[in-house]
Design a protein around this motif. Structure first.
Motif, PDB file in Angstrom:
ATOM      1  N   MET A   1     103.261  56.557 -27.826  1.00 56.60           N
ATOM      2  CA  MET A   1     103.356  57.663 -28.858  1.00 56.60           C
ATOM      3  C   MET A   1     102.321  58.071 -30.037  1.00 56.60           C
ATOM      4  O   MET A   1     102.403  57.093 -31.061  1.00 56.60           O
ATOM      5  CB  MET A   1     104.891  57.835 -29.324  1.00 56.60           C
ATOM      6  N   LEU A   2     101.887  58.791 -29.945  1.00 53.92           N
ATOM      7  CA  LEU A   2     101.074  59.285 -31.512  1.00 53.92           C
ATOM      8  C   LEU A   2     101.519  59.896 -32.379  1.00 53.92           C
ATOM      9  O   LEU A   2     102.441  60.793 -32.284  1.00 53.92           O
ATOM     10  CB  LEU A   2      99.798  60.178 -31.130  1.00 53.92           C
ATOM     11  N   GLU A   3     101.675  59.828 -33.476  1.00 54.58           N
ATOM     12  CA  GLU A   3     101.866  59.806 -34.781  1.00 54.58           C
ATOM     13  C   GLU A   3     101.138  60.639 -35.388  1.00 54.58           C
ATOM     14  O   GLU A   3      99.734  59.427 -36.141  1.00 54.58           O
ATOM     15  CB  GLU A   3     102.785  58.723 -35.716  1.00 54.58           C
ATOM     16  N   SER A   4     100.900  61.292 -36.429  1.00 52.04           N
ATOM     17  CA  SER A   4      99.963  62.355 -37.359  1.00 52.04           C
ATOM     18  C   SER A   4      99.697  61.335 -38.488  1.00 52.04           C
ATOM     19  O   SER A   4     101.368  60.720 -38.963  1.00 52.04           O
ATOM     20  CB  SER A   4      99.574  63.365 -37.407  1.00 52.04           C
ATOM     21  N   LEU A   5      98.748  61.058 -39.108  1.00 49.61           N
ATOM     22  CA  LEU A   5      98.858  60.469 -41.064  1.00 49.61           C
ATOM     23  C   LEU A   5      97.770  60.438 -42.227  1.00 49.61           C
ATOM     24  O   LEU A   5      97.163  61.306 -41.215  1.00 49.61           O
ATOM     25  CB  LEU A   5      98.921  58.618 -40.399  1.00 49.61           C
ATOM     26  N   GLU A   6      98.152  60.532 -42.394  1.00 45.13           N
ATOM     27  CA  GLU A   6      96.918  61.020 -43.810  1.00 45.13           C
ATOM     28  C   GLU A   6      96.284  59.791 -44.546  1.00 45.13           C
ATOM     29  O   GLU A   6      97.218  58.752 -44.271  1.00 45.13           O
ATOM     30  CB  GLU A   6      97.009  61.275 -45.154  1.00 45.13           C
ATOM     31  N   LEU A   7      95.118  58.347 -44.572  1.00 44.14           N
ATOM     32  CA  LEU A   7      94.600  57.518 -44.568  1.00 44.14           C
ATOM     33  C   LEU A   7      93.812  58.107 -45.654  1.00 44.14           C
ATOM     34  O   LEU A   7      92.582  58.923 -45.948  1.00 44.14           O
ATOM     35  CB  LEU A   7      93.990  56.682 -43.778  1.00 44.14           C
ATOM     36  N   THR A   8      93.713  57.431 -47.179  1.00 42.29           N
ATOM     37  CA  THR A   8      92.363  57.460 -48.190  1.00 42.29           C
ATOM     38  C   THR A   8      91.787  56.223 -48.189  1.00 42.29           C
ATOM     39  O   THR A   8      92.250  55.165 -47.820  1.00 42.29           O
ATOM     40  CB  THR A   8      92.752  58.103 -49.562  1.00 42.29           C
ATOM     41  N   VAL A   9      90.512  56.773 -47.697  1.00 40.45           N
ATOM     42  CA  VAL A   9      89.178  54.893 -47.168  1.00 40.45           C
ATOM     43  C   VAL A   9      88.268  55.384 -48.516  1.00 40.45           C
ATOM     44  O   VAL A   9      87.778  56.217 -48.385  1.00 40.45           O
ATOM     45  CB  VAL A   9      89.252  54.875 -45.455  1.00 40.45           C
ATOM     46  N   ASN A  10      88.365  54.193 -49.317  1.00 42.00           N
ATOM     47  CA  ASN A  10      87.035  54.482 -49.986  1.00 42.00           C
ATOM     48  C   ASN A  10      87.228  55.878 -50.862  1.00 42.00           C
ATOM     49  O   ASN A  10      85.922  56.393 -50.869  1.00 42.00           O
ATOM     50  CB  ASN A  10      85.265  54.031 -49.016  1.00 42.00           C
ATOM     51  N   GLY A  11      87.985  56.076 -50.950  1.00 42.90           N
ATOM     52  CA  GLY A  11      88.386  57.550 -51.728  1.00 42.90           C
ATOM     53  C   GLY A  11      87.910  58.809 -50.633  1.00 42.90           C
ATOM     54  O   GLY A  11      88.363  59.952 -51.588  1.00 42.90           O
ATOM     55  N   ASP A  12      87.757  58.571 -49.655  1.00 39.60           N
ATOM     56  CA  ASP A  12      87.316  59.777 -48.443  1.00 39.60           C
ATOM     57  C   ASP A  12      88.820  59.420 -48.334  1.00 39.60           C
ATOM     58  O   ASP A  12      89.556  58.869 -47.701  1.00 39.60           O
ATOM     59  CB  ASP A  12      86.953  59.079 -47.229  1.00 39.60           C
ATOM     60  N   ARG A  13      89.492  60.877 -47.552  1.00 34.61           N
ATOM     61  CA  ARG A  13      90.493  61.522 -46.911  1.00 34.61           C
ATOM     62  C   ARG A  13      90.386  61.859 -45.528  1.00 34.61           C
ATOM     63  O   ARG A  13      89.622  62.549 -44.690  1.00 34.61           O
ATOM     64  CB  ARG A  13      91.586  62.707 -47.507  1.00 34.61           C
ATOM     65  N   HIS A  14      91.374  60.825 -44.488  1.00 36.93           N
ATOM     66  CA  HIS A  14      90.705  61.423 -43.181  1.00 36.93           C
ATOM     67  C   HIS A  14      92.452  62.226 -43.037  1.00 36.93           C
ATOM     68  O   HIS A  14      93.569  60.732 -42.703  1.00 36.93           O
ATOM     69  CB  HIS A  14      91.176  60.748 -42.720  1.00 36.93           C
ATOM     70  N   ALA A  15      92.190  62.579 -41.718  1.00 35.99           N
ATOM     71  CA  ALA A  15      93.477  63.120 -41.413  1.00 35.99           C
ATOM     72  C   ALA A  15      93.436  62.555 -39.922  1.00 35.99           C
ATOM     73  O   ALA A  15      92.366  62.743 -38.905  1.00 35.99           O
ATOM     74  CB  ALA A  15      94.313  64.420 -40.893  1.00 35.99           C
ATOM     75  N   LEU A  16      94.245  61.550 -39.152  1.00 39.11           N
ATOM     76  CA  LEU A  16      94.285  61.232 -37.420  1.00 39.11           C
ATOM     77  C   LEU A  16      95.815  61.113 -37.256  1.00 39.11           C
ATOM     78  O   LEU A  16      96.665  61.707 -37.471  1.00 39.11           O
ATOM     79  CB  LEU A  16      94.488  59.786 -37.914  1.00 39.11           C
ATOM     80  N   ASP A  17      95.815  61.114 -35.750  1.00 42.46           N
ATOM     81  CA  ASP A  17      96.281  60.822 -34.704  1.00 42.46           C
ATOM     82  C   ASP A  17      96.835  59.397 -34.445  1.00 42.46           C
ATOM     83  O   ASP A  17      95.541  59.462 -34.025  1.00 42.46           O
ATOM     84  CB  ASP A  17      96.169  61.874 -33.900  1.00 42.46           C
ATOM     85  N   ALA A  18      97.394  58.423 -34.677  1.00 46.18           N
ATOM     86  CA  ALA A  18      97.214  56.918 -33.767  1.00 46.18           C
ATOM     87  C   ALA A  18      98.466  57.039 -33.497  1.00 46.18           C
ATOM     88  O   ALA A  18      99.362  56.887 -34.048  1.00 46.18           O
ATOM     89  CB  ALA A  18      97.096  56.223 -34.998  1.00 46.18           C
ATOM     90  N   PRO A  19      98.586  55.643 -32.565  1.00 39.83           N
ATOM     91  CA  PRO A  19      99.708  55.345 -31.893  1.00 39.83           C
ATOM     92  C   PRO A  19     100.382  54.472 -32.288  1.00 39.83           C
ATOM     93  O   PRO A  19      99.969  53.636 -33.457  1.00 39.83           O
ATOM     94  CB  PRO A  19      98.687  54.781 -31.189  1.00 39.83           C
ATOM     95  N   VAL A  20     101.654  54.957 -32.219  1.00 40.84           N
ATOM     96  CA  VAL A  20     102.863  53.744 -33.129  1.00 40.84           C
ATOM     97  C   VAL A  20     102.930  52.591 -33.110  1.00 40.84           C
ATOM     98  O   VAL A  20     102.342  52.176 -31.571  1.00 40.84           O
ATOM     99  CB  VAL A  20     103.971  54.317 -33.115  1.00 40.84           C
ATOM    100  N   GLY A  21     102.545  51.591 -33.519  1.00 38.84           N
ATOM    101  CA  GLY A  21     101.759  50.222 -33.598  1.00 38.84           C
ATOM    102  C   GLY A  21     100.747  50.275 -33.545  1.00 38.84           C
ATOM    103  O   GLY A  21      99.927  48.635 -33.894  1.00 38.84           O
ATOM    104  N   ARG A  22      99.815  50.691 -33.681  1.00 42.07           N
ATOM    105  CA  ARG A  22      98.424  50.954 -33.857  1.00 42.07           C
ATOM    106  C   ARG A  22      98.066  50.162 -35.399  1.00 42.07           C
ATOM    107  O   ARG A  22      98.536  50.137 -36.467  1.00 42.07           O
ATOM    108  CB  ARG A  22      97.266  51.954 -33.792  1.00 42.07           C
ATOM    109  N   SER A  23      96.738  49.008 -35.485  1.00 42.09           N
ATOM    110  CA  SER A  23      96.728  48.779 -37.108  1.00 42.09           C
ATOM    111  C   SER A  23      95.957  48.830 -36.749  1.00 42.09           C
ATOM    112  O   SER A  23      95.348  49.871 -36.805  1.00 42.09           O
ATOM    113  CB  SER A  23      96.481  47.184 -36.319  1.00 42.09           C
ATOM    114  N   LEU A  24      95.902  48.912 -38.958  1.00 39.05           N
ATOM    115  CA  LEU A  24      94.572  49.523 -39.990  1.00 39.05           C
ATOM    116  C   LEU A  24      93.106  49.007 -39.660  1.00 39.05           C
ATOM    117  O   LEU A  24      92.758  49.792 -39.115  1.00 39.05           O
ATOM    118  CB  LEU A  24      95.588  48.855 -41.251  1.00 39.05           C
ATOM    119  N   ALA A  25      93.469  47.756 -39.038  1.00 40.07           N
ATOM    120  CA  ALA A  25      92.398  47.477 -38.808  1.00 40.07           C
ATOM    121  C   ALA A  25      91.398  47.599 -37.706  1.00 40.07           C
ATOM    122  O   ALA A  25      90.420  48.458 -37.008  1.00 40.07           O
ATOM    123  CB  ALA A  25      92.128  45.494 -38.543  1.00 40.07           C
TER     124      ALA A  25
END
Ligand code: FES
Ligand code: FES
Length: 150
Positions: A1-25
């Motif tokens: 199941m995909l869930e959307s999220l926002e992630l700020t990496v090195n100062g850049d904001r990203h909007a993503l859809d990622a499966p539940v359980g996916r690692s940050l790496a």
């Protein structure tokens, strides 16, 4: 199941859809193309995947991306200008280089909290970052050289 999220990496904001359980790496490397973060053991044992979450070292292989929340992520790509990068080259603190991004990320957090660490403090802070090539002496020397060489 995909869930959307926002992630700020090195100062850049990203909007993503990622499966539940996916690692940050996995998200960093496969979705954002930030392949400086390495994955070796995938079990939280080696430190190769270390990133900073709001300045605190975290093992991105065992951090669920949806658990990052609003914390800012810093990867090795965000530390390009850090004096540790030159210090690792100058002190010959790597062989294969696979552990190096995680080593530098962890060391950057140490120096931010303790700008002039002793060798003992360096050893303690870096204990979670393994180097299969055994470059520990030079890694310590590189960190010590940035921290004033004690
Ligand atoms: S790859 Fe994450 S701790 Fe080893
Ligand atoms: S330089 Fe090869 S694992 Fe550290």
């Amino acid at each position: 199941m995909l869930e959307s999220l926002e992630l700020t990496v090195n100062g850049d904001r990203h909007a993503l859809d990622a499966p539940v359980g996916r690692s940050l790496a996995e998200v960093l490397r496969d979705d954002l193309g930030l392949t400086g973060t390495k994955i070796a053991c995938y079990e939280g044992h080696c430190g190769a995947c270390t990133v900073l979450l709001d300045g605190v070292p975290a093992l991105s292989c065992i951090t669920l991306v949806h658990a990052v929340g609003g914390r800012g992520v810093t990867t090795i790509e965000g530390l390009r200008e850090h004096p540790l990068v030159d210090a690792f080259v100058r002190e010959d603190a790597l062989q294969c280089g696979f552990c190096t991004p995680g080593q530098i990320v962890s060391a950057s957090a140490l120096l931010a909290a303790n700008p002039r660490p002793t060798r003992e403090e360096i050893g303690h802070a870096m204990a979670g970052n393994l180097c299969r090539c055994g470059a520990y002496r030079n890694i310590e020397a590189a960190i010590a050289s940035v921290g004033g060489g004690r």
